[in-house]
Design a protein around this motif. Structure first.
Motif, mmCIF file in Angstrom:
data_model
loop_
_atom_site.group_PDB
_atom_site.id
_atom_site.type_symbol
_atom_site.label_atom_id
_atom_site.label_comp_id
_atom_site.label_asym_id
_atom_site.label_seq_id
_atom_site.Cartn_x
_atom_site.Cartn_y
_atom_site.Cartn_z
ATOM 1 N N LEU A 148 19.192 25.065 64.228
ATOM 2 C CA LEU A 148 20.893 24.685 64.170
ATOM 3 C C LEU A 148 21.504 24.659 65.379
ATOM 4 O O LEU A 148 22.343 23.796 65.617
ATOM 5 C CB LEU A 148 21.412 25.350 62.785
ATOM 6 C CG LEU A 148 22.671 24.866 62.056
ATOM 7 C CD1 LEU A 148 22.175 23.672 61.509
ATOM 8 C CD2 LEU A 148 23.529 25.968 61.181
ATOM 9 N N SER A 170 29.164 26.125 63.878
ATOM 10 C CA SER A 170 27.694 26.555 63.023
ATOM 11 C C SER A 170 28.074 27.076 61.616
ATOM 12 O O SER A 170 27.429 27.045 60.826
ATOM 13 C CB SER A 170 26.985 27.365 64.047
ATOM 14 O OG SER A 170 27.798 28.718 64.134
ATOM 15 N N SER A 181 26.198 25.740 58.436
ATOM 16 C CA SER A 181 25.282 26.301 57.854
ATOM 17 C C SER A 181 25.800 26.408 56.491
ATOM 18 O O SER A 181 24.853 26.405 55.409
ATOM 19 C CB SER A 181 25.311 27.604 58.489
ATOM 20 O OG SER A 181 24.399 28.577 57.735
#
Length: 490
Positions: free
Chosen positions: A246, A255, A259
């Motif tokens: 990622l 992120s 996520s």
């Protein structure tokens, strides 16, 4: 070019790359190679350069000036020059690249190309200008320039729409992950239930075999211990691999949001509304994150083949799905030494329901799309293969179908080639067959599809009842697929 003996599979990719690299026609040509990380793209391209005397350069995260300096050093090493070449811009470097092919075809690979474009955004335009069809330097050269990268969002934009390199490439090669059959061979696992479970965890990414130095379950009884030591142990390189994947994608800037979206999908929230509820955002706010994750190769949009505008979202990489369903919720506990072995028994039911079951359904769809024979399907050509939902008004229920295969959309009445159900731990029987038969009738009336030759496909790792075997033996439109047929049959 002879395919290296230590290269597993990749016959198709190697043959296409060989045709490109060994093309003796005058005029420099451009190729683009992409694919998810850890699939062996660099290994493939380095081997090609070794066999042809080509130049392989792997970029790293660096400033524009530093990248040019490193390329100049690598070029000097390749040519045996006494000192590094100095370039003041990529226009000079690309000109030197074209000069390498002045007498014969010479492949030149710029690997991790997104690192270069990040600090030198003008580079694609420089390549476009150098590879213009009427540029004398390009017409005199036989350089075979290959741009390679794992950042799919970046590589996907190189040749799209109004991008500078649109229409310039004569090779567009995608290096895919190994399918579940090839993955079993690669890992050397003979036991089929064990192979399927291992594929559910690590997928078909070749590098993960090397990450674990060949560690694999010795037997079905060893699977639980293998998961604990190879994936859930905080010292294993696979423990944080999904996080690294990622963070390595330049387009994923938020992120935390991305996520959370992946965690929502891994937990079973596969519609946009369900994902929005899970992450605490409005459904409209998720249009962009979902698109970005799809462009980056983390999510796959799966349209409902029987209902318009009802897509589901699935995680493309098994290890990413495993991480977000199993590791992320218990990360703090698993990060402590010795906790993996104790926690795995409590996590295993979640693995069966949220990871193994959906993954097995995907394997079944792959079998229909890629391995089932025309005789099995009663059709020479397939159109779309996916999932579907049909409303049963009389029963006041929605029937969810794991497998829906349609014929080509060729202007005639479209065929419903196959309907199917896939279950990992359930022995399938007549009631499952009747459910599919009922769905077939509903689809024929509600969607207007031709259902006269529709196959009913039942896929199970646990087997089938005797009465279902008897029905299937008497009716070729009933197809039973056990693990042996899933892995070896058509």
């Amino acid at each position: 070019m002879r395919r290296p003996e230590d290269m597993f599979d990749r016959e198709v990719e190697w043959a296409r790359l060989a045709r490109f690299c060994e093309d003796d026609a005058p005029g420099a040509s451009l190729g683009v190679v992409s694919g998810r990380r850890r699939q062996g793209k660099s290994f493939l391209l380095e081997a090609a350069c070794e066999q042809t005397g080509g130049l392989y350069f792997q970029a790293v995260e660096a400033t524009a000036a530093d990248s040019l300096r490193m390329f100049g050093t690598r070029l000097a090493e390749h040519l045996g020059a006494p000192a590094a070449f100095t370039f003041h811009g990529w226009d000079e470097a690309v000109d030197a690249i074209l000069g390498l092919g002045s007498r014969k075809p010479v492949p030149v690979v710029l690997d991790e190309f997104p690192y270069l474009t990040k600090v030198s955004p003008e580079l694609p335009s420089v390549v476009q200008a150098a590879f213009g069809p009427r540029r004398p330097r390009r017409r005199e050269s036989r350089t075979r320039l290959v741009l390679c990268g794992s950042a799919l969002s970046v590589m996907g934009r190189l040749l799209a729409g109004a991008a500078p390199l649109r229409g310039r490439a004569s090779l567009e090669l995608t290096v895919p992950t190994l399918d579940y059959r090839l993955a079993r061979e690669f890992w050397g696992i003979e036991d089929l239930p064990l192979a399927a479970q291992v594929h559910t965890v690590v997928g078909g990414t070749p590098a993960y075999h090397d990450f674990l130095r060949g560690d694999r379950p010795a037997s079905p009884a060893d699977f639980d211990d293998w998961v604990a030591r190879a994936v859930l142990d905080a010292a294993s390189p696979l423990f944080r691999e999904a996080r690294y994947l990622l963070s390595e994608e330049p387009s994923l800037r938020d992120s935390a949001l991305y996520s959370s979206v992946l965690a929502a999908v891994a937990s079973g929230a596969t519609t946009r509304g369900g994902i929005a509820s899970h992450v605490g955002r409005s459904s409209s706010d998720l249009a962009h994150p979902l698109t970005v994750l799809a462009d980056a190769g983390f999510l796959v949009r799966a349209d409902d083949l029987l209902r318009d505008r009802r897509p589901l979202w699935r995680i493309a990489e098994p290890l990413v799905a495993f991480y977000h369903a199993m590791i992320r919720p218990a990360f703090a506990q698993l990060d402590r030494p010795g906790r993996a072995v104790r926690l795995w028994p409590t996590l295993r039911p979640t693995f069966a329901a949220q990871v193994l079951g959906p993954h097995f359904e995907g394997m079944a769809r792959t079998w229909v799309a890629d391995f089932a024979s025309p005789e099995t399907l009663g059709a020479d050509l397939l159109g779309d293969v996916g999932h579907g939902t049909i409303h049963d008004h009389a029963g006041r229920a929605h029937l969810e179908l794991d497998i829906v295969a349609l014929g080509p959309a060729d202007g005639t009445r479209r065929r419903l080639v196959a309907l199917g159900e896939a279950k990992w731990g359930t022995t399938l029987g007549i009631d499952h067959l009747d459910r599919l038969d009922h769905a077939r009738t509903l689809i024929g009336s509600a969607r207007g599809l031709d259902i006269t030759t529709t196959r009913l496909i039942l896929v199970s790792a646990a087997g089938f009842t005797d009465d279902l075997h008897a029905r299937a033996a008497a009716d070729p439109r009933i197809v039973l697929v056990d693990l042996d047929r899933l892995y070896h049959g058509s």
